[in-house]
Enzyme design. Structure first.
Site, PDB file in Angstrom:
ATOM      1  N   THR A 183       0.863  -1.192   0.000  1.00  0.00           N
ATOM      2  CA  THR A 183       0.000   0.000   0.000  1.00  0.00           C
ATOM      3  C   THR A 183       0.897   1.239   0.000  1.00  0.00           C
ATOM      4  O   THR A 183       2.067   1.160   0.364  1.00  0.00           O
ATOM      5  CB  THR A 183      -0.879   0.048   1.257  1.00  0.00           C
ATOM      6  OG1 THR A 183      -0.013   0.059   2.398  1.00  0.00           O
ATOM      7  CG2 THR A 183      -1.800  -1.145   1.340  1.00  0.00           C
ATOM      8  N   GLU A 232      -5.942  -3.140  -1.294  1.00  0.00           N
ATOM      9  CA  GLU A 232      -6.432  -4.257  -0.465  1.00  0.00           C
ATOM     10  C   GLU A 232      -7.574  -5.026  -1.116  1.00  0.00           C
ATOM     11  O   GLU A 232      -8.020  -6.043  -0.606  1.00  0.00           O
ATOM     12  CB  GLU A 232      -6.916  -3.719   0.892  1.00  0.00           C
ATOM     13  CG  GLU A 232      -5.805  -3.300   1.841  1.00  0.00           C
ATOM     14  CD  GLU A 232      -5.410  -1.842   1.687  1.00  0.00           C
ATOM     15  OE1 GLU A 232      -5.656  -1.274   0.601  1.00  0.00           O
ATOM     16  OE2 GLU A 232      -4.833  -1.282   2.640  1.00  0.00           O
ATOM     17  N   LYS A 274     -14.039  18.347  10.027  1.00  0.00           N
ATOM     18  CA  LYS A 274     -15.069  18.352  11.067  1.00  0.00           C
ATOM     19  C   LYS A 274     -15.236  19.772  11.569  1.00  0.00           C
ATOM     20  O   LYS A 274     -14.426  20.271  12.335  1.00  0.00           O
ATOM     21  CB  LYS A 274     -14.703  17.374  12.183  1.00  0.00           C
ATOM     22  CG  LYS A 274     -14.734  15.943  11.655  1.00  0.00           C
ATOM     23  CD  LYS A 274     -14.514  14.898  12.716  1.00  0.00           C
ATOM     24  CE  LYS A 274     -14.713  13.518  12.092  1.00  0.00           C
ATOM     25  NZ  LYS A 274     -14.222  12.426  12.891  1.00  0.00           N
ATOM     26  N   TRP A 321     -19.859  17.547   9.177  1.00  0.00           N
ATOM     27  CA  TRP A 321     -18.755  17.041   8.365  1.00  0.00           C
ATOM     28  C   TRP A 321     -18.785  17.720   7.012  1.00  0.00           C
ATOM     29  O   TRP A 321     -19.812  17.786   6.347  1.00  0.00           O
ATOM     30  CB  TRP A 321     -18.889  15.526   8.149  1.00  0.00           C
ATOM     31  CG  TRP A 321     -18.555  14.714   9.355  1.00  0.00           C
ATOM     32  CD1 TRP A 321     -18.303  15.183  10.609  1.00  0.00           C
ATOM     33  CD2 TRP A 321     -18.444  13.297   9.413  1.00  0.00           C
ATOM     34  NE1 TRP A 321     -18.039  14.144  11.453  1.00  0.00           N
ATOM     35  CE2 TRP A 321     -18.121  12.968  10.742  1.00  0.00           C
ATOM     36  CE3 TRP A 321     -18.580  12.270   8.486  1.00  0.00           C
ATOM     37  CZ2 TRP A 321     -17.930  11.653  11.171  1.00  0.00           C
ATOM     38  CZ3 TRP A 321     -18.395  10.965   8.898  1.00  0.00           C
ATOM     39  CH2 TRP A 321     -18.064  10.657  10.237  1.00  0.00           C
TER      40      TRP A 321
HETATM   41  P1  ADP Z   1      -5.881   2.776  -5.732  1.00  0.00           P
HETATM   42  O1  ADP Z   1      -5.205   4.098  -5.833  1.00  0.00           O
HETATM   43  O2  ADP Z   1      -5.520   1.820  -6.779  1.00  0.00           O
HETATM   44  O3  ADP Z   1      -7.350   2.923  -5.649  1.00  0.00           O
HETATM   45  P2  ADP Z   1      -4.920   2.683  -3.066  1.00  0.00           P
HETATM   46  O4  ADP Z   1      -5.013   1.529  -2.186  1.00  0.00           O
HETATM   47  O5  ADP Z   1      -3.616   3.371  -3.260  1.00  0.00           O
HETATM   48  O6  ADP Z   1      -5.423   2.110  -4.403  1.00  0.00           O
HETATM   49  O7  ADP Z   1      -5.960   3.789  -2.644  1.00  0.00           O
HETATM   50  C1  ADP Z   1      -7.268   3.456  -2.344  1.00  0.00           C
HETATM   51  C2  ADP Z   1      -8.027   4.688  -1.985  1.00  0.00           C
HETATM   52  O8  ADP Z   1      -8.060   5.620  -3.058  1.00  0.00           O
HETATM   53  C3  ADP Z   1      -9.470   4.423  -1.703  1.00  0.00           C
HETATM   54  O9  ADP Z   1      -9.672   3.944  -0.407  1.00  0.00           O
HETATM   55  C4  ADP Z   1     -10.094   5.789  -1.926  1.00  0.00           C
HETATM   56  O10 ADP Z   1      -9.952   6.615  -0.812  1.00  0.00           O
HETATM   57  C5  ADP Z   1      -9.267   6.343  -3.034  1.00  0.00           C
HETATM   58  N1  ADP Z   1      -9.987   6.158  -4.299  1.00  0.00           N
HETATM   59  C6  ADP Z   1      -9.860   5.169  -5.191  1.00  0.00           C
HETATM   60  N2  ADP Z   1     -10.700   5.347  -6.230  1.00  0.00           N
HETATM   61  C7  ADP Z   1     -11.390   6.477  -5.973  1.00  0.00           C
HETATM   62  C8  ADP Z   1     -12.421   7.204  -6.646  1.00  0.00           C
HETATM   63  N3  ADP Z   1     -12.907   6.806  -7.820  1.00  0.00           N
HETATM   64  N4  ADP Z   1     -12.906   8.303  -6.046  1.00  0.00           N
HETATM   65  C9  ADP Z   1     -12.437   8.728  -4.863  1.00  0.00           C
HETATM   66  N5  ADP Z   1     -11.464   8.106  -4.190  1.00  0.00           N
HETATM   67  C10 ADP Z   1     -10.945   6.993  -4.724  1.00  0.00           C
END
Ligand code: ADP
Length: 539
Positions: free
Chosen positions: A185, A330, A438, A443
């Site tokens: 990650t 994940e 917040k 929120w």
């Molecule tokens: P990835 O960047 O491939 O999605 P990461 O594990 O680095 O994988 O990041 C995951 C996080 O990125 C998600 O939990 C979310 O917060 C954010 N994310 C992924 N896709 C989106 C989306 N389409 N819109 C908003 N946030 C997103």
């Protein structure tokens, strides 16, 4: 009573075997790190993966060993995916944009034995090599004629490494729960954590990616994954495309707007996948030329939120359909993909937009629910937001070497996202739990405010962070990158936003920067912005 059906293990090798058998001549085109475009095919990739599998075994690689790749999206990288996992070893894709210390941490934590690297990564690899504890050998992903000048001692080139090995390999059959690949990650909170994908998870995820209501991969498409193979396996495309026999175009290291445009245009790419920052650059180039890459029909936008502005530019200015998607390292990564249910087809564009802006619709295989801070499930009414929990066969259960479950007591994985869900299965991320502002008891969604802000013609990119306020504790600071020379003041931006977001959300302060700090996966680093504006107060 047990069912009386075959219990064939779901192994990754079966994906490329299928493609090699029935789509042998289907092209895999690569813009190589060496420069020229290289043409391969599923048949050739499979033959070379067999050779590579033999070479790895001849070298002494055993099931369970970790092998790192520090590489772009290329044909050789696909060969590595299949050869390494196919012999029961683990393909550990390393994000090549990480800082040296992070690379060293990850290589040592994974205890990688071999590192395959693209030649333009040679200097970085040579720098980190003295600090690695387990790496025995470095392999430059090129031929003898294109060796990097600086490289770790004993570096061998890929073509020489596989040259002597036999082209026939008897692929082992083993338990489908065996680990196949690993990705760390991004580590925006604490040390990076290793997600260890199994064969079973990867195959199920690949099958689900092909559904018409997810990525709808078709034999007649030509797909270009801009999303890197070191970032959650390029959203699984190297595994799902072989199922559909879909031709692939691999962009190598050149991911700027012009290079992507030229490759897409020349190779008849119909569908491409990537994060919003990549698409902004492509769109700028499309605007400059006044056209889209000739055959481009759709783009998938994920990894960060797709704004209304970006969707409009693709769809209205260029006739390219946008599908929003959401996932995480994940989750292999697919969680939801946005396609409109037929009941929404007749709506006007203005009515459809709030639905299109949602991250996507539930797909079979990923269970979702939202809960409050006490873990109580919240209604799926499209209004109430809460912590998004997920469950399913391609979702992590425990991080590599963590020795403890990553799940809640009732077996859910907490995504760290705050979201709404509705009865149709559409999910909208309102924020990362750590980014939400917040303000008093309310929120404020930083994502919602950013998306609204980039609709202003003077704003190219926007990021919102919370800053201290004596009465409300936290209020939004809007940080923007200008689209041109114009830098409107806070009052003008507030009156623009007043029509789009609740009054409570209107930013209390505005700052202009030439660029936003981006992390290794192309996302805005909010933590860096918070550091930069530490001590900032409003009110
Ligand atoms: P990835 O960047 O491939 O999605 P990461 O594990 O680095 O994988 O990041 C995951 C996080 O990125 C998600 O939990 C979310 O917060 C954010 N994310 C992924 N896709 C989106 C989306 N389409 N819109 C908003 N946030 C997103």
């Amino acid at each position: 009573m047990q069912g009386l059906m075959m219990n064939t293990p779901l192994l990754i090798t079966s994906l490329i075997q299928f493609a090699a058998q029935y789509h042998s001549d289907t092209p895999i085109v690569t813009r190589s790190t060496e420069g020229p475009v290289r043409r391969s095919s599923y048949g050739e990739i499979f033959a070379r993966a067999q050779r590579l599998a033999n070479a790895l075994i001849d070298y002494g690689i055993k099931p369970g060993d970790r092998i790192a790749t520090v590489a772009w999206n290329t044909d050789r990288h696909i060969e590595l995916y299949y050869a390494i996992s196919g012999i029961g070893a683990i393909c550990h894709t390393v994000n090549l944009r990480l800082a040296d210390e992070e690379l060293i941490y990850i290589l040592n934590h994974a205890e990688d034995r071999l590192v395959f690297f693209d030649t333009d990564m040679a200097e970085i690899v040579a720098r980190v090599q003295p600090h690695t504890k387990s790496v025995e050998r470095f392999i430059a992903m090129s031929d003898a004629a294109h060796q990097p000048e600086v490289a770790p001692a004993d570096t061998v080139d890929y073509e020489s490494f596989i040259a002597a090995a036999s082209e026939h390999h008897d692929w082992a059959v083993f338990d489908e729960n065996t680990a196949a690949s690993m990705c760390y990650t991004s580590g925006t909170t604490g040390d990076p954590k290793g997600v260890l994908y199994s064969h079973r998870a990867t195959v199920l995820h690949a099958m689900a990616s092909c559904y018409a209501s997810t990525l709808n991969l078709r034999t007649e498409d030509v797909v270009l994954p801009v999303v890197p193979m070191f970032h959650v396996n390029a959203w699984g495309i190297p595994y799902s495309a072989p199922i559909a026999g879909t031709p692939l175009v691999m962009p190598g290291p050149k991911l700027d707007g012009q290079s992507l445009f030229e490759l897409m245009d020349a190779e008849g790419v119909t569908m491409a996948l990537g994060v919003p920052t990549v698409w902004m650059n492509l769109l700028d180039h499309m605007d400059k030329l006044g056209r889209k890459p000739a055959a481009l029909e759709s783009v998938v936008i994920g990894g960060a939120a797709a704004s209304e502005a970006i969707i409009d530019r693709f769809e209205l200015d260029h006739g390219v359909t946008v599908n929003h998607a959401w996932g995480m390292t994940e989750m292999s990564p697919l969680g939801v993909v946005n396609t409109l249910k037929p009941k929404f087809h007749g709506l006007s564009r203005d009515q459809q937009m709030p639905i299109k802006l949602k991250q996507g619709r539930a797909i079979y295989g990923v269970d979702m629910c939202i809960v409050d801070d006490d873990g109580q499930e919240l209604p799926r009414d499209g209004m109430t937001s809460g912590r998004l929990l997920v469950k399913g066969p391609w979702i992590v259960s425990e991080y590599f070497k963590a020795g403890e479950s990553a799940l809640t007591p009732d077996g859910w994985f907490d995504t760290g996202d705050i979201a709404t869900l509705d009865a149709d299965g559409y999910m909208l991320i309102t924020d990362r739990a750590k980014d939400i502002i917040k303000s008093g008891g309310e929120w404020i969604s930083s994502v919602g405010l950013e998306n609204a802000a980039v609709g202003h013609p003077a704003i190219k990119q926007a990021a919102v962070i919370g800053v201290a306020h004596p009465k409300w504790l936290e209020r939004p600071l809007l940080v923007c990158v200008p689209a041109g020379d114009e830098r409107p003041d806070l009052d003008e931006i507030r009156s623009y936003l007043a029509e789009k977001v609740p009054k409570l959300w209107l930013p209390d302060a505005l700052e202009w920067l030439d660029s936003l700090p981006l992390g290794a996966t192309g996302k805005v680093l909010k933590a860096d912005l918070r550091d930069r504006f530490a001590g900032y107060t409003v009110g």
